[in-house]
Scaffold this active site. Sequence first.
Site, PDB file in Angstrom:
ATOM      1  N   GLU A   1     -27.374 -30.408   0.143  1.00 12.97           N
ATOM      2  CA  GLU A   1     -27.539 -29.817  -1.185  1.00 12.97           C
ATOM      3  C   GLU A   1     -26.892 -28.445  -1.192  1.00 12.97           C
ATOM      4  O   GLU A   1     -27.081 -27.652  -0.259  1.00 12.97           O
ATOM      5  CB  GLU A   1     -29.014 -29.715  -1.570  1.00 12.97           C
TER       6      GLU A   1
ATOM      7  N   HIS B   1     -37.353 -34.523  -7.291  1.00 12.63           N
ATOM      8  CA  HIS B   1     -37.938 -33.214  -7.569  1.00 12.63           C
ATOM      9  C   HIS B   1     -39.390 -33.374  -8.035  1.00 12.63           C
ATOM     10  O   HIS B   1     -39.665 -33.909  -9.099  1.00 12.63           O
ATOM     11  CB  HIS B   1     -37.174 -32.413  -8.626  1.00 12.63           C
ATOM     12  N   GLY B   2     -40.294 -32.902  -7.171  1.00 15.30           N
ATOM     13  CA  GLY B   2     -41.711 -32.869  -7.514  1.00 15.30           C
ATOM     14  C   GLY B   2     -42.455 -34.171  -7.331  1.00 15.30           C
ATOM     15  O   GLY B   2     -43.645 -34.249  -7.656  1.00 15.30           O
TER      16      GLY B   2
ATOM     17  N   GLY C   1     -39.338 -34.015  -0.736  1.00 15.01           N
ATOM     18  CA  GLY C   1     -39.493 -33.079   0.365  1.00 15.01           C
ATOM     19  C   GLY C   1     -40.781 -32.293   0.373  1.00 15.01           C
ATOM     20  O   GLY C   1     -41.645 -32.483   1.231  1.00 15.01           O
ATOM     21  N   HIS C   2     -40.947 -31.390  -0.602  1.00 10.75           N
ATOM     22  CA  HIS C   2     -42.065 -30.442  -0.561  1.00 10.75           C
ATOM     23  C   HIS C   2     -43.407 -31.139  -0.442  1.00 10.75           C
ATOM     24  O   HIS C   2     -44.263 -30.746   0.363  1.00 10.75           O
ATOM     25  CB  HIS C   2     -42.045 -29.564  -1.815  1.00 10.75           C
TER      26      HIS C   2
ATOM     27  N   ARG D   1     -29.172 -22.668   0.976  1.00  9.29           N
ATOM     28  CA  ARG D   1     -29.080 -21.737  -0.145  1.00  9.29           C
ATOM     29  C   ARG D   1     -28.193 -20.541   0.201  1.00  9.29           C
ATOM     30  O   ARG D   1     -28.036 -20.180   1.365  1.00  9.29           O
ATOM     31  CB  ARG D   1     -30.476 -21.246  -0.542  1.00  9.29           C
TER      32      ARG D   1
ATOM     33  N   THR E   1     -35.453 -25.305  -7.039  1.00  7.28           N
ATOM     34  CA  THR E   1     -34.437 -25.630  -8.040  1.00  7.28           C
ATOM     35  C   THR E   1     -35.107 -25.912  -9.376  1.00  7.28           C
ATOM     36  O   THR E   1     -35.987 -26.764  -9.479  1.00  7.28           O
ATOM     37  CB  THR E   1     -33.615 -26.849  -7.593  1.00  7.28           C
TER      38      THR E   1
ATOM     39  N   ARG F   1     -42.610 -16.818   9.831  1.00  8.66           N
ATOM     40  CA  ARG F   1     -43.021 -16.043  10.994  1.00  8.66           C
ATOM     41  C   ARG F   1     -41.850 -15.685  11.907  1.00  8.66           C
ATOM     42  O   ARG F   1     -41.942 -14.787  12.739  1.00  8.66           O
ATOM     43  CB  ARG F   1     -44.079 -16.832  11.781  1.00  8.66           C
TER      44      ARG F   1
ATOM     45  N   GLU G   1     -28.055 -37.387  -9.541  1.00  8.48           N
ATOM     46  CA  GLU G   1     -29.473 -37.358  -9.184  1.00  8.48           C
ATOM     47  C   GLU G   1     -30.228 -36.784 -10.373  1.00  8.48           C
ATOM     48  O   GLU G   1     -29.974 -35.648 -10.800  1.00  8.48           O
ATOM     49  CB  GLU G   1     -29.741 -36.519  -7.934  1.00  8.48           C
TER      50      GLU G   1
ATOM     51  N   ARG H   1     -32.765 -18.798   2.560  1.00 11.12           N
ATOM     52  CA  ARG H   1     -34.210 -18.561   2.604  1.00 11.12           C
ATOM     53  C   ARG H   1     -34.975 -19.589   3.440  1.00 11.12           C
ATOM     54  O   ARG H   1     -36.089 -19.340   3.844  1.00 11.12           O
ATOM     55  CB  ARG H   1     -34.794 -18.529   1.196  1.00 11.12           C
ATOM     56  N   HIS H   2     -34.393 -20.769   3.645  1.00 10.30           N
ATOM     57  CA  HIS H   2     -35.077 -21.745   4.506  1.00 10.30           C
ATOM     58  C   HIS H   2     -34.086 -22.358   5.489  1.00 10.30           C
ATOM     59  O   HIS H   2     -34.029 -21.947   6.634  1.00 10.30           O
ATOM     60  CB  HIS H   2     -35.860 -22.796   3.704  1.00 10.30           C
TER      61      HIS H   2
ATOM     62  N   ASN I   1     -36.336 -34.560   2.332  1.00  4.66           N
ATOM     63  CA  ASN I   1     -35.860 -33.181   2.308  1.00  4.66           C
ATOM     64  C   ASN I   1     -36.703 -32.341   3.267  1.00  4.66           C
ATOM     65  O   ASN I   1     -37.927 -32.274   3.130  1.00  4.66           O
ATOM     66  CB  ASN I   1     -35.960 -32.640   0.878  1.00  4.66           C
TER      67      ASN I   1
ATOM     68  N   HIS J   1     -30.963 -28.256   1.915  1.00  3.22           N
ATOM     69  CA  HIS J   1     -30.325 -27.364   0.946  1.00  3.22           C
ATOM     70  C   HIS J   1     -30.048 -26.027   1.626  1.00  3.22           C
ATOM     71  O   HIS J   1     -30.968 -25.279   1.933  1.00  3.22           O
ATOM     72  CB  HIS J   1     -31.258 -27.178  -0.257  1.00  3.22           C
TER      73      HIS J   1
ATOM     74  N   ASP K   1     -36.307 -29.007   3.876  1.00  9.08           N
ATOM     75  CA  ASP K   1     -36.190 -27.570   3.603  1.00  9.08           C
ATOM     76  C   ASP K   1     -37.450 -26.795   3.962  1.00  9.08           C
ATOM     77  O   ASP K   1     -37.389 -25.706   4.545  1.00  9.08           O
ATOM     78  CB  ASP K   1     -35.884 -27.324   2.127  1.00  9.08           C
ATOM     79  N   HIS K   2     -38.611 -27.337   3.570  1.00 10.66           N
ATOM     80  CA  HIS K   2     -39.823 -26.528   3.663  1.00 10.66           C
ATOM     81  C   HIS K   2     -40.468 -26.562   5.042  1.00 10.66           C
ATOM     82  O   HIS K   2     -41.403 -25.804   5.303  1.00 10.66           O
ATOM     83  CB  HIS K   2     -40.780 -26.887   2.527  1.00 10.66           C
TER      84      HIS K   2
END
Length: 246
Positions: free
Chosen positions: A72, A192-193, A214-215, A47, A103, A20, A153, A51-52, A9, A45, A11-12
């Site tokens: 996503e 997730h996580g 991802g994160h 959104r 999420t 920035r 998932e 936001r990303h 993922n 994802h 996203d981040h």
Amino acid sequence: MPALRLGVNIDHVATIRNARGGGHPDPVRAAHLAAAAGADGITAHLREDRRHISDRDIERLANEIALPLNFEMAATEEMVAIALRHRPHAACIVPERREERTTEGGLDVVGAKERLRPMVARLCEAGIRVSMFIEADPRQLDAVREIGAPVVELHTGAYCDHGGAERDRELARIVAAAGHAQAIGLECHAGHGLSYDTVKPIAAIATVAELNIGHFLVGEAIFVGFEASIRHMRQLMDEARRGAAG
């Protein structure tokens, strides 16, 4: 035992870019690096508040990346229309609230069957592989099958957030849910996580076909680089899979 796929993922990467403004770091470049490091797919994802990941990111990912794209999305007409326009390999329907940082929890498919069913049908008719991001609850799994989505998932957040006996209980729930998914004909993914410390017990579940992470990988990349962070995660997943097979 089948090989376990890794969806990365990105996203981040976009979160850092957007903090920035401008174009750096580029999430599409991150997707290319993920492919080089052994990822089997890319997850992004889009959104509702953008936001990303941006609409332009999705367009570029669909056109420039050879790996399967897992889109996503919230269960909205806007997102269905975007998915139908770009035709990603997969679309994972997730719960989404504007105020959340990430999420939180799984989608309530049981309570939203009639709203979700036509969305799932439209996406599947377009050749998009639809999954539902849910808690490890047999009722939710049965509802996913009922509305015609072929993939689930399982949300691993509670498992990752706890330790000791509580983590063991969460793991047991995930193992049972993955087994139930297979029994009723659903392909099972998880995510997730997940981190280096938590991935192996999930990767060892024979009935889980794919992990989406991802994160943690983006955060670890600050210290070791993006490719290195993915390669190490890939190694841990493969070790767990081989150990479970033995």
